[in-house]
Write a protein that holds these residues in place. Structure first.
Motif, PDB file in Angstrom:
ATOM      1  N   SER A  76       0.850  -1.190   0.000  1.00 28.88           N
ATOM      2  CA  SER A  76       0.000   0.000   0.000  1.00 28.88           C
ATOM      3  C   SER A  76       0.884   1.238   0.000  1.00 28.88           C
ATOM      4  O   SER A  76       1.984   1.234   0.563  1.00 28.88           O
ATOM      5  CB  SER A  76      -0.942   0.009   1.202  1.00 28.88           C
ATOM      6  N   ASP A  78       0.826   5.835  -0.057  1.00 22.55           N
ATOM      7  CA  ASP A  78       0.047   7.033   0.257  1.00 22.55           C
ATOM      8  C   ASP A  78      -0.539   7.693  -0.983  1.00 22.55           C
ATOM      9  O   ASP A  78      -1.658   8.188  -0.956  1.00 22.55           O
ATOM     10  CB  ASP A  78       0.912   8.067   0.997  1.00 22.55           C
ATOM     11  N   ASP A  79       0.222   7.732  -2.073  1.00 22.36           N
ATOM     12  CA  ASP A  79      -0.194   8.444  -3.281  1.00 22.36           C
ATOM     13  C   ASP A  79      -0.029   7.519  -4.490  1.00 22.36           C
ATOM     14  O   ASP A  79       1.046   7.450  -5.077  1.00 22.36           O
ATOM     15  CB  ASP A  79       0.630   9.716  -3.438  1.00 22.36           C
ATOM     16  N   LEU A  80      -1.089   6.830  -4.834  1.00 24.75           N
ATOM     17  CA  LEU A  80      -1.045   5.848  -5.918  1.00 24.75           C
ATOM     18  C   LEU A  80      -0.660   6.477  -7.253  1.00 24.75           C
ATOM     19  O   LEU A  80       0.150   5.919  -7.992  1.00 24.75           O
ATOM     20  CB  LEU A  80      -2.399   5.137  -6.051  1.00 24.75           C
ATOM     21  N   ASP A  81      -1.204   7.645  -7.552  1.00 28.19           N
ATOM     22  CA  ASP A  81      -0.908   8.292  -8.832  1.00 28.19           C
ATOM     23  C   ASP A  81       0.575   8.654  -8.944  1.00 28.19           C
ATOM     24  O   ASP A  81       1.196   8.436  -9.980  1.00 28.19           O
ATOM     25  CB  ASP A  81      -1.791   9.528  -9.016  1.00 28.19           C
ATOM     26  N   ARG A 109      -8.280   1.356  -5.221  1.00 30.74           N
ATOM     27  CA  ARG A 109      -7.603   1.844  -6.436  1.00 30.74           C
ATOM     28  C   ARG A 109      -6.238   1.175  -6.422  1.00 30.74           C
ATOM     29  O   ARG A 109      -5.556   1.181  -5.390  1.00 30.74           O
ATOM     30  CB  ARG A 109      -7.419   3.363  -6.420  1.00 30.74           C
ATOM     31  N   GLN A 125      -3.732   2.056  -3.251  1.00 32.00           N
ATOM     32  CA  GLN A 125      -3.878   3.319  -2.532  1.00 32.00           C
ATOM     33  C   GLN A 125      -4.265   2.993  -1.096  1.00 32.00           C
ATOM     34  O   GLN A 125      -5.164   2.180  -0.862  1.00 32.00           O
ATOM     35  CB  GLN A 125      -4.973   4.170  -3.184  1.00 32.00           C
TER      36      GLN A 125
END
Length: 131
Positions: A76, A78-81, A109, A125
């Motif tokens: 996991s 913090d900021d997938l993008d 996501r 995410q």
């Protein structure tokens, strides 16, 4: 209570695999144990006590057949993008970001990426149960 401590995968090339997991997930070698016919490499980072154990069989020259029973590892973020972009820029070839819903609510996501031996890794995410 039992505590999950590590998952093991067999890899063909120790240097290639440790480089991938360092670049992709910040995993560093916590311990390396050399045996006559194999090497065990334990990888971890400060985010979790859970470790990934790489087993490198010294007599192996052919890629492992992953079969149809293996699923995936999951991390996991913090900021997938931002991570997806970083993976792209690093040439790690992440697949597209997917939004997964259940009963009309966003559940997760994520995107998948394959390691050098073909193991699938899900990058999620952080939210809900995926903290």
């Amino acid at each position: 209570m039992a505590k999950a401590i590590h998952s093991m995968i067999r890899v063909l090339d120790e240097a290639r695999s440790t480089r991938f997991y360092r670049q992709a997930f910040g995993l560093e070698v916590a311990e390396r144990l050399e045996f006559d016919s194999f090497t065990l490499v334990y990888l971890s980072n400060a985010e979790s006590e859970f470790e990934l154990e790489l087993t490198v069989n010294k007599d192996r020259s052919e890629p492992y057949a992953l079969g149809d029973g293996y699923g995936h590892l999951a991390f996991s973020v913090d900021d997938l993008d931002a991570e997806h972009k970083r993976f792209q820029e690093a040439g790690l070839e992440p697949r597209k970001i997917v939004e997964f819903s259940h009963e009309g609510k966003l559940l997760a996501r994520f995107f998948f990426v394959a390691d050098p031996d073909g193991y699938q890794i899900e990058v999620l995410q952080r939210r809900g149960r995926y903290l």
